[in-house]
Scaffold this motif. Structure first.
Motif, PDB file in Angstrom:
ATOM      1  N   PRO A  93       3.528  -4.280  -1.422  1.00 34.16           N
ATOM      2  CA  PRO A  93       4.808  -3.897  -0.815  1.00 34.16           C
ATOM      3  C   PRO A  93       4.787  -3.673   0.688  1.00 34.16           C
ATOM      4  O   PRO A  93       5.696  -4.120   1.390  1.00 34.16           O
ATOM      5  N   GLY A  94       3.772  -2.980   1.205  1.00 35.19           N
ATOM      6  CA  GLY A  94       3.746  -2.726   2.649  1.00 35.19           C
ATOM      7  C   GLY A  94       3.744  -4.004   3.454  1.00 35.19           C
ATOM      8  O   GLY A  94       4.451  -4.134   4.456  1.00 35.19           O
ATOM      9  N   TYR A  95       2.950  -4.964   3.020  1.00 32.67           N
ATOM     10  CA  TYR A  95       2.895  -6.252   3.707  1.00 32.67           C
ATOM     11  C   TYR A  95       4.140  -7.078   3.406  1.00 32.67           C
ATOM     12  O   TYR A  95       4.668  -7.775   4.272  1.00 32.67           O
ATOM     13  N   SER A  96       4.597  -7.003   2.172  1.00 27.41           N
ATOM     14  CA  SER A  96       5.753  -7.797   1.767  1.00 27.41           C
ATOM     15  C   SER A  96       6.969  -7.482   2.621  1.00 27.41           C
ATOM     16  O   SER A  96       7.628  -8.376   3.157  1.00 27.41           O
ATOM     17  N   PHE A  97       7.278  -6.197   2.779  1.00 27.93           N
ATOM     18  CA  PHE A  97       8.476  -5.838   3.519  1.00 27.93           C
ATOM     19  C   PHE A  97       8.210  -5.695   5.013  1.00 27.93           C
ATOM     20  O   PHE A  97       9.134  -5.754   5.815  1.00 27.93           O
ATOM     21  N   GLY A  98       6.948  -5.552   5.380  1.00 25.55           N
ATOM     22  CA  GLY A  98       6.623  -5.582   6.807  1.00 25.55           C
ATOM     23  C   GLY A  98       6.889  -6.943   7.418  1.00 25.55           C
ATOM     24  O   GLY A  98       7.329  -7.053   8.564  1.00 25.55           O
ATOM     25  N   THR A  99       6.647  -8.012   6.647  1.00 21.31           N
ATOM     26  CA  THR A  99       6.857  -9.357   7.191  1.00 21.31           C
ATOM     27  C   THR A  99       8.330  -9.655   7.391  1.00 21.31           C
ATOM     28  O   THR A  99       8.729 -10.193   8.429  1.00 21.31           O
TER      29      THR A  99
ATOM     30  N   GLY B 258       2.936   3.323   0.464  1.00 24.74           N
ATOM     31  CA  GLY B 258       4.227   3.916   0.168  1.00 24.74           C
ATOM     32  C   GLY B 258       4.907   4.458   1.406  1.00 24.74           C
ATOM     33  O   GLY B 258       4.552   4.144   2.537  1.00 24.74           O
ATOM     34  N   GLY B 259       5.890   5.304   1.189  1.00 20.71           N
ATOM     35  CA  GLY B 259       6.697   5.835   2.280  1.00 20.71           C
ATOM     36  C   GLY B 259       8.086   5.234   2.251  1.00 20.71           C
ATOM     37  O   GLY B 259       8.402   4.340   1.467  1.00 20.71           O
TER      38      GLY B 259
ATOM     39  N   PRO C  71       0.794   9.089 -10.240  1.00 21.71           N
ATOM     40  CA  PRO C  71       0.802   8.048  -9.218  1.00 21.71           C
ATOM     41  C   PRO C  71      -0.389   7.095  -9.289  1.00 21.71           C
ATOM     42  O   PRO C  71      -1.300   7.258 -10.106  1.00 21.71           O
ATOM     43  N   ASP C  72      -0.351   6.122  -8.422  1.00 20.81           N
ATOM     44  CA  ASP C  72      -1.491   5.253  -8.134  1.00 20.81           C
ATOM     45  C   ASP C  72      -2.088   5.747  -6.829  1.00 20.81           C
ATOM     46  O   ASP C  72      -1.380   5.948  -5.844  1.00 20.81           O
ATOM     47  N   ALA C  73      -3.394   5.965  -6.802  1.00 17.08           N
ATOM     48  CA  ALA C  73      -4.037   6.573  -5.633  1.00 17.08           C
ATOM     49  C   ALA C  73      -3.980   5.652  -4.419  1.00 17.08           C
ATOM     50  O   ALA C  73      -4.225   4.453  -4.522  1.00 17.08           O
ATOM     51  N   ALA C  74      -3.660   6.223  -3.251  1.00 21.43           N
ATOM     52  CA  ALA C  74      -3.565   5.421  -2.024  1.00 21.43           C
ATOM     53  C   ALA C  74      -3.922   6.256  -0.804  1.00 21.43           C
ATOM     54  O   ALA C  74      -3.290   6.149   0.242  1.00 21.43           O
ATOM     55  N   ALA C  75      -4.956   7.089  -0.920  1.00 24.04           N
ATOM     56  CA  ALA C  75      -5.355   7.952   0.197  1.00 24.04           C
ATOM     57  C   ALA C  75      -6.666   7.501   0.823  1.00 24.04           C
ATOM     58  O   ALA C  75      -7.347   8.297   1.463  1.00 24.04           O
ATOM     59  N   TYR C  76      -6.995   6.225   0.645  1.00 24.77           N
ATOM     60  CA  TYR C  76      -8.245   5.746   1.227  1.00 24.77           C
ATOM     61  C   TYR C  76      -8.163   5.787   2.757  1.00 24.77           C
ATOM     62  O   TYR C  76      -7.103   5.599   3.364  1.00 24.77           O
ATOM     63  N   GLU C  77      -9.310   6.024   3.366  1.00 22.37           N
ATOM     64  CA  GLU C  77      -9.367   6.148   4.829  1.00 22.37           C
ATOM     65  C   GLU C  77      -9.092   4.817   5.501  1.00 22.37           C
ATOM     66  O   GLU C  77      -8.317   4.722   6.450  1.00 22.37           O
ATOM     67  N   SER C  78      -9.735   3.749   5.024  1.00 19.41           N
ATOM     68  CA  SER C  78      -9.537   2.427   5.605  1.00 19.41           C
ATOM     69  C   SER C  78     -10.077   1.396   4.629  1.00 19.41           C
ATOM     70  O   SER C  78     -10.699   1.728   3.614  1.00 19.41           O
ATOM     71  N   TYR C  79      -9.862   0.129   4.950  1.00 20.11           N
ATOM     72  CA  TYR C  79     -10.395  -0.939   4.106  1.00 20.11           C
ATOM     73  C   TYR C  79     -11.922  -0.930   4.086  1.00 20.11           C
ATOM     74  O   TYR C  79     -12.537  -1.477   3.170  1.00 20.11           O
ATOM     75  N   TRP C  80     -12.523  -0.331   5.099  1.00 18.11           N
ATOM     76  CA  TRP C  80     -13.975  -0.352   5.220  1.00 18.11           C
ATOM     77  C   TRP C  80     -14.639   0.951   4.761  1.00 18.11           C
ATOM     78  O   TRP C  80     -15.846   1.045   4.716  1.00 18.11           O
TER      79      TRP C  80
ATOM     80  N   MET D 222      -1.842   9.646   1.829  1.00 21.04           N
ATOM     81  CA  MET D 222      -1.988  10.087   3.227  1.00 21.04           C
ATOM     82  C   MET D 222      -0.626  10.373   3.850  1.00 21.04           C
ATOM     83  O   MET D 222      -0.550  10.850   4.984  1.00 21.04           O
ATOM     84  N   ASN D 223       0.452  10.052   3.143  1.00 20.49           N
ATOM     85  CA  ASN D 223       1.797  10.120   3.722  1.00 20.49           C
ATOM     86  C   ASN D 223       2.551  11.353   3.241  1.00 20.49           C
ATOM     87  O   ASN D 223       2.634  11.602   2.033  1.00 20.49           O
ATOM     88  N   LYS D 224       3.141  12.058   4.168  1.00 15.99           N
ATOM     89  CA  LYS D 224       3.952  13.222   3.821  1.00 15.99           C
ATOM     90  C   LYS D 224       5.247  12.762   3.145  1.00 15.99           C
ATOM     91  O   LYS D 224       5.747  11.674   3.377  1.00 15.99           O
ATOM     92  N   GLY D 225       5.759  13.649   2.295  1.00 18.84           N
ATOM     93  CA  GLY D 225       7.031  13.373   1.640  1.00 18.84           C
ATOM     94  C   GLY D 225       6.923  12.612   0.337  1.00 18.84           C
ATOM     95  O   GLY D 225       7.942  12.361  -0.301  1.00 18.84           O
ATOM     96  N   LEU D 226       5.710  12.260  -0.087  1.00 18.55           N
ATOM     97  CA  LEU D 226       5.556  11.474  -1.305  1.00 18.55           C
ATOM     98  C   LEU D 226       5.148  12.312  -2.508  1.00 18.55           C
ATOM     99  O   LEU D 226       5.089  11.793  -3.626  1.00 18.55           O
TER     100      LEU D 226
END
Length: 895
Positions: free
Chosen positions: A372-378, A428-429, A547-556, A728-732
């Motif tokens: 979703p982030g990439y989908s709607f970012g484009t 998300g967000g 939820p589905d976890a999405a608090a990873y620091e980075s891809y690396w 990592m995002n507030k409000g979720l």
């Protein structure tokens, strides 16, 4: 651009017609403008537009507040600059030290290695590494002026309350670039305020920052990568991902902000060149064009040819392209028109042009193939381009309805709090409502009333839900948004959506005050999607509570392996993690060739029955009133040993038996057996050997409580664990719980030596507030082989009997009940049937109540206000008492 020479044409991004139009555009613009230099500003507005922007700021409250916010953010720095002009420029990340003012930087293993050369002025410091780290910069006031080492003071994103630490240059992640983007953004905003107000203190501030950046970049050669860690040796060689001045061309964004400072403060910049440019006999405009073209020319042969990398790469290049003069102004003949041709018409081996970009969108769903982030970012980027390209004479929306479809596709993937669903690499967000603002501007300008109504409805929805405010529009909004958003009729919400490519289903029932929603999805590798297993998420009160976890620091970072794997999802392990899914039944049904449902059988129930590999999951969402409802999850796995993973946000978690007695637990150091490397991220393990019915409950802020009732099973062990943070995002999450460093309380139910295909995991879930639970009791229905079900007693006085089967044989899941189908539901109150639902089947009978068909149908009868209604997807026979009726397809019809 002089308005006398502006013409707008409709760009058909297909074949010969487009090429002819674009050729005529380039030729015509060249002939008409060869004798006239480019006026500034020119990207989002022309000089003559200043009056309309001022009027908007004066007359529209949102615009007045937006402009005041821009001014207030920058003015304190502008005022300081009057007496201390070095304060802000000294905080740019540069190679300040004489003798180390490098003109050539080298990479090794995608990190900065060393520099060579010594320029006559400080040069712009290159970021220290490609990968992210866990730090963000301290406030601008606390940063080191004239920082000669590149070491940056950082705040731990995972625990912001910790003291700041000094992060070595070579470990600084994106902190260097972030620092310079922040300061150039201040310059960009100050330049805009100058253009609107004419106050030269803002122009001086913007100009001083721009000049230091410009001459510092002018002396830098493109980075070299001798070992080709980023795909090429660097320099001017094509290929690879490096930008002119960043490890990734899509992050080479200093030029975007510099270009807009240049555009808005152009007249002042030209009159006030950097002293060094005077000394070497060069002018600002010539040097700026050379520097801008370096970013463009490198960008044209680096990055990614397709996907979000391609779109984001063009996004970096577009603004510097648009501030250039026309082709004839340059000895190489490469000005604005030359570069725009490559964007709007002519794909190259390194970058697809807009016609090929648009082919990426799914013609049915309107979705980009990525998460979703990439989908709607484009699509946001493409629609961001629409206004400046239209000002340059190119209309990318006309003749391309896929852009509108892509923008509107956000709604099925949005929860009732206007936040995006989370799966794959997305975090998300809130949805980006600027997408709809861009379309509203376009449709208003082209007098498209239908388009105006659609996007105005979307914007009004965001505003009503307090997820969007025009007061935060920024200068692009002040330049391009319509003065007002029309009041229009609200669009109705879909009940179901399905994207086959993403293997992703959404189910919603927002008819009452209690908004219900779940997502059910398979795993997929590539496209920023993940092998998450056959997973689900449950929603309530505007949050994904399971939820589905999405608090990873980075891809690396190491935690990426947990968050983007089945261990970060609500699924069953071991076995299937990614691959095709099969939808055995689904209602409301999304027809082939559609993205969302067009009809539904009842106001009460959504369900989907999906298999993937050896796994099969039936999830149902059952409404009991406008203020209550519950979810049923029946998960089969054709393996002898299985773990049921269920993550839930909360400040605490408790596991009790069905009578409310807390289960005793044994603290463990580790699992005796694991199915995935992600298990080592679970901590604070407590195990209960218990094979009877139990209840897991979670407490949350906002007075929310959730309970999961699970039927017992042989060979069971119940684990209560701490999983990593959720987001990592507030409000979720309620009260922003389960953000770093707070863990996520999770449940793992282990079943060994007992095949979960014939003995599945059966659970009922609900969330409630002060009014208390609606589910008062749950018991498993012990039917015959192949059929599984539950009886749910509710505070509404209902007794719901819900059962499923994996075959199309006749089953008897409960007393006096006969059932042949994928799903059946019978609702009784005080012993009287109120609802019968047959999901993809041929027969459902209890006593004198019968639903049956000669073919597989979805059918329902239900009572509302003493009146019986029926719905059916095909011919059906309905019996109530002694009366039998033969009925055809129909929806919510009185019997």
């Amino acid at each position: 651009m002089n308005r006398g020479f502006v013409f707008i044409f409709r760009l058909a991004v297909h074949g010969i017609r487009m090429k002819k139009i674009l050729a005529a555009f380039i030729l015509g613009m060249g002939c008409m403008l060869a004798v006239q230099a480019q006026q500034h500003p020119c990207v989002y507005v022309a000089p003559a537009d200043r009056a309309s922007v001022l009027q908007k700021v004066k007359n529209e409250p949102w615009a007045g507040e937006a402009f005041a916010a821009i001014r207030s953010k920058v003015e304190k720095y502008v005022d300081r600059h009057q007496t201390d002009p070095e304060w802000i420029t000294s905080r740019l990340a540069m190679y300040w030290k004489d003798g180390e003012r490098y003109t050539q930087c080298y990479l090794k293993k995608q990190n900065w290695d060393y520099g060579e050369g010594n320029a006559p002025v400080p040069t712009v410091r290159m970021p220290g590494m490609r990968t992210w780290n866990k730090y963000v910069n301290v406030p601008l006031e606390d940063r080191t002026p004239y920082n000669e080492t590149g070491d940056m003071w950082g705040i731990n994103k995972l625990n912001p309350s910790e003291p700041s630490v000094k992060v070595p240059y070579k470990e600084s992640g994106h902190m260097i670039r972030g620092n310079n983007v922040e300061i150039l953004t201040l310059a960009e905003n100050a330049a805009f305020v100058y253009w609107v107000t004419g106050e030269e203190k803002f122009a001086r501030f913007a100009t001083d920052i721009f000049n230091v950046w410009l001459v510092g970049t002018y002396y830098m050669n493109p980075i070299l990568d001798p070992e080709k860690s980023c795909g090429s040796v660097g320099g001017w060689e094509p290929g690879g991902i490096c930008g002119y001045y960043d490890y990734e061309q899509i992050h080479d964004d200093l030029v975007m902000h510099a270009a807009m400072a240049y555009d808005f403060a152009f007249d002042y910049l030209i009159r006030h060149p950097h002293a060094h440019l005077k000394a070497i006999g060069k002018d600002t405009k010539t040097v700026a064009a050379e520097v801008f073209k370096r970013f463009i020319n490198i960008g044209l042969v680096r990055g990614g040819k397709s996907g979000n990398w391609n779109v984001n790469g063009w996004n970096i290049m577009l603004r510097p392209m648009l501030v250039l003069d026309h082709n004839e102004a340059y000895a190489d003949g490469k000005g604005k028109e030359y570069y725009l041709n490559l964007l709007v018409n002519e794909s190259t081996p390194y970058h697809d042009a807009i016609p090929d970009i648009l082919k990426t969108y799914d013609r049915v769903t309107g979705l980009w193939p990525e998460s979703p982030g990439y989908s709607f970012g484009t699509v946001q980027s493409l629609l961001d381009w629409a206004a400046p390209l239209k000002r340059a004479g190119i209309d990318i929306i006309a003749g391309n309805p896929i852009l509108q479809k892509a923008a509107m596709a956000v709604f099925p993937w949005m929860d009732d709090a206007a936040n995006m669903v989370v799966f794959g690499d997305s975090r998300g967000g809130s949805a980006n409502f600027q997408t709809f603002e861009n379309l509203l501007t376009y449709y208003t300008g082209t007098d498209n009333k239908e388009g105006v109504e659609k996007v105005a409805s979307a914007l009004n929805k965001g505003i009503s839900q307090k997820k969007y405010s025009r007061n935060n529009a920024g200068w692009t909004g002040l330049c391009t948004y319509t003065a007002t958003i029309p009041s229009v009729r609200a669009e109705s919400n879909e009940r179901a959506s399905y994207s086959p490519h993403h293997r992703f289903i959404t189910m919603k029932n927002w008819e009452g005050d209690y908004k219900m929603m779940f997502t059910l999805y398979g795993g997929k590798k590539g496209y920023h999607l993940t092998p998450n297993g056959l997973a689900l998420q449950f929603y309530a009160y505007g949050y994904a509570l399971a939820p589905d976890a999405a608090a990873y620091e980075s891809y690396w970072s190491k935690d990426h392996g947990y968050h983007q794997s089945p261990t970060g999802s609500n699924t069953v392990l071991p076995g299937y993690t990614e691959g095709d899914i099969t939808i055995h039944a689904m209602e409301p049904m999304v027809k082939e060739g559609e993205f969302v449902n067009d009809r539904e059988l009842t106001p009460y129930l959504n369900f989907a029955d999906v298999s993937a590999g050896e796994k099969r999951r039936m999830v149902a969402m059952v409404r009991t009133s406008g203020n209550s409802g519950y979810y049923v999850d029946i998960f089969r796995s054709d393996r002898a040993d299985n773990d049921y993973l269920f993550h839930h946000v909360g400040t605490s978690m408790e596991i009790t038996d069905s009578e409310g007695n807390k289960l005793p637990g044994e603290a463990l150091e580790k699992f005796d057996k694991t199915w995935h490397e992600g298990y080592h991220w679970f901590s604070n393990l407590h195990k209960s050997d218990y094979n009877q019915n139990f209840i897991a409950s979670w407490s949350m802020p906002e007075d929310i409580t959730a309970r999961l009732w699970m039927a017992g099973g042989e060979g069971r062990e119940i684990y209560q664990v701490d999983a990593p943070p959720t987001t990592m995002n507030k409000g979720l999450t309620p009260g922003d719980i389960c953000m770093p460093p707070m863990p996520t309380p999770a449940l793992i139910v282990r079943q060994e030596g007992n095949n979960a295909h014939t003995h599945p995991f059966v659970s009922v879930y609900e969330a409630y507030k002060k009014s208390g639970p609606n589910v008062l009791g749950v018991e498993a229905l012990q039917g015959d082989d192949g059929s599984t079900g539950v009886k749910v007693n509710t505070a509404d006085g209902y007794a719901d009997y819900l059962f499923t089967a994996t075959d199309m044989q006749a089953h008897h899941p409960s007393k006096r009940v006969s059932f042949c189908g994928r799903l059946g539901l019978i609702r009784e109150k005080e012993g009287q049937i109120q609802l019968m639902y047959l999901g993809c089947g041929r027969s459902l009978k209890k006593g004198n109540f019968v639903l049956e068909s000669d073919h597989d149908v979805y059918a329902a009868i239900y009572m509302q206000h003493g009146v019986w209604y029926y719905s059916a997807t095909g011919p059906v026979r309905v019996k109530i008492g002694k009366e039998t009726k033969k009925l055809n397809e129909g929806y919510n019809q009185k019997l």
